[in-house]
Each structure stands twice: as C-alpha cells, then as structure tokens.
Scaffold this active site. Structure first.
Site, mmCIF file in Angstrom:
data_model
loop_
_atom_site.group_PDB
_atom_site.id
_atom_site.type_symbol
_atom_site.label_atom_id
_atom_site.label_comp_id
_atom_site.label_asym_id
_atom_site.label_seq_id
_atom_site.Cartn_x
_atom_site.Cartn_y
_atom_site.Cartn_z
ATOM 1 N N CYS A 225 0.837 -1.201 0.000
ATOM 2 C CA CYS A 225 0.000 0.000 0.000
ATOM 3 C C CYS A 225 0.877 1.258 0.000
ATOM 4 O O CYS A 225 1.439 1.605 -1.029
ATOM 5 C CB CYS A 225 -0.988 -0.026 1.151
ATOM 6 S SG CYS A 225 -2.347 1.162 0.944
ATOM 7 N N HIS B 192 -3.508 -4.983 0.238
ATOM 8 C CA HIS B 192 -3.050 -5.413 1.559
ATOM 9 C C HIS B 192 -3.039 -6.934 1.658
ATOM 10 O O HIS B 192 -4.003 -7.543 2.143
ATOM 11 C CB HIS B 192 -3.951 -4.819 2.646
ATOM 12 C CG HIS B 192 -3.683 -3.384 2.938
ATOM 13 N ND1 HIS B 192 -2.778 -2.968 3.903
ATOM 14 C CD2 HIS B 192 -4.170 -2.252 2.370
ATOM 15 C CE1 HIS B 192 -2.734 -1.655 3.934
ATOM 16 N NE2 HIS B 192 -3.570 -1.186 3.006
ATOM 17 N N GLU C 245 -1.560 -8.803 3.699
ATOM 18 C CA GLU C 245 -1.620 -9.271 5.088
ATOM 19 C C GLU C 245 -3.050 -9.462 5.566
ATOM 20 O O GLU C 245 -3.292 -10.138 6.581
ATOM 21 C CB GLU C 245 -0.876 -8.297 6.011
ATOM 22 C CG GLU C 245 -1.611 -7.024 6.391
ATOM 23 C CD GLU C 245 -1.631 -5.955 5.299
ATOM 24 O OE1 GLU C 245 -2.216 -4.879 5.527
ATOM 25 O OE2 GLU C 245 -1.065 -6.197 4.212
#
Length: 254
Positions: free
Chosen positions: A121, A223, A225
């Site tokens: 990001c 993202h 994660e």
C-alpha cells in the site's frame, strides 16, 4: 525441530507507524504495527524485526539494511506531496516527514544492495516516489467513487489483472485475475524510473509495480496481510531473502 528450523529463517525488517497512542495511564507517541503484518512474515517462515521511524541518512539506513535479509515497507499515512512536486489535496493526510525520510532512505539503500523488497500500500507509493514517480492524491476525483477506500477501517475487495510475465505472476501462477483487499484513496500516477506496472484494475488504477532487472523488488497497492489464507507474497519474499542471505554468506566465505 521448530526452534532449529527458525535458526535458518531469514530476517525481515518491517517499517512501523509513529502515532499518538493510549495504553493504560499513558498517552504518548509510539511506534506500532498491526500484528497481521509480522504474523504473516512469521507464518511464511521469516523472523520479523520492526523498524520505527527515526532520523534518516543513507549511512544509518545502510547500517540497518546490512543486518537484514529482506525489507517490507508497510501501509500508513499519505506521503508528503512536496516530495513529488505537488501541493496537498484537501483530503491528503498531514505529512509524516520523519517516516517519509526514513522509508525513502531504506528503499533506496535496499535497491542499491538488491536486498529483497516488498512494498505494501503506502510502501508501493514510497517506492514509486523514491524513483521519481508521482501519485494521484484522491482517487474519487478520478474514478467517481470510493470503491478503493470505504472508510471506517473497512477493507473492500477489487479485481486486478496481473501481467503474466511479471515476478508477481510467478508467485501467483493461477491468478491472471485476482480479488484483492484494498484500503487506499491515493494511487500511483506517473510511474517511477525503472518500474513497470504489473497489476491494475478495470478502471486503470495501478495495483502493483516491480523494478525491472531486480531479483525481487515488488510492491502492491493492496493489503496481502489481510488475506491470512494466502501467504504467497510473503513466502516469495522470505524465499528471496533466504537466497540473498546465502549468496552474501558465500561471498564472505574465505
């Protein structure tokens, strides 16, 4: 067995936020990073080390990078538009100049060393700006909606098309098109020197870039994660970091 396997795990540095934080009776500035980031590194086989914002120079950043096998620039507040020659849009965050300088020094030092690098990001935007690129400061002005950032900390998903010849595609071989979690109101505009776009959405928003000729310098606007069942990007970084460490060890051997 588990402890012995961790001895050979590569060390991955992750940059952190620096914000006012409250815990118990304390209300202070603090470095922090959501657990999902370093949890993903651990689950992919790496050792996570946090790198809080601090006074930056090429020498200091280099000293840190020399202890690492890989680097992740994480998400966070908007980059100071002055770094790419623009005035701030009304929606742009107040600048975090300490973090901007620290992360730019780390990115440039990592690229110089060919240290495996993953931008997430904000990290994709830091890479782009460090290499002379610019950003779109407010996507709703361009695409006519807030589909990329609904607000309130709520991630949404968008489909991205991935360049089949890219490093990204080699880590996601079955994903010519992929739904990814996003939370960004800015995006890459003019692409930085040496970068190529490797994933984009149906309305042309850049969602991934990588550095041409590098063994592993990949950055995504989304993202990863936030997709705990898909660690492929983190695993790719950890594998590249292990190879980097082994190559350095070979060079240093008598």
């Amino acid at each position: 067995m588990g402890d012995r396997s961790r001895v050979s795990a590569p060390i991955i540095g992750l940059t952190t936020y620096l914000e006012q934080a409250r815990t118990g009776v304390w209300d202070v500035q603090a470095a922090f990073l959501p657990k999902v980031y370093f949890d993903a590194v651990n689950r992919a086989g790496g050792i996570a080390v946090l790198l809080p914002p601090q006074p930056a120079s090429a020498t200091i950043a280099g000293r840190v990078l020399d202890t690492l096998d890989g680097l992740i620039i994480t998400g966070g507040k908007d980059i100071d538009p002055a770094l790419y020659g623009q005035q701030a849009h009304p929606s742009t965050d107040s600048p975090r100049r300490d973090r901007d300088a620290w992360e730019q020094a780390l990115v440039l030092g990592a690229l110089e060393r060919e240290l495996p690098f993953l931008g997430i990001c904000r990290g994709a935007q830091v890479l782009n700006v460090a290499l002379g690129g610019t950003l779109n400061q407010h996507l709703p002005d361009l695409v006519g909606s807030s589909r990329y950032q609904l607000g309130g900390g709520k991630f949404t998903t968008v489909p991205v098309d991935i360049d089949p010849t890219s490093k990204l595609a080699s880590m996601l071989p079955d994903a010519a098109s992929l739904e990814v979690p996003v939370y960004h109101h800015q995006s890459i505009d003019r692409v930085g020197d040496g970068l190529r776009v490797t994933a984009a959405t149906d309305d042309g928003v850049v969602e991934a870039v990588e550095l041409e000729g590098s063994s592993f310098a990949v950055a995504v606007q989304w993202h990863p994660e936030e997709s705990p069942d898909d660690l492929r990007l983190f695993a790719g970084l950890v594998d590249a970091a292990r190879d980097y460490r082994d190559a350095i060890s070979t060079q240093e051997a008598p």
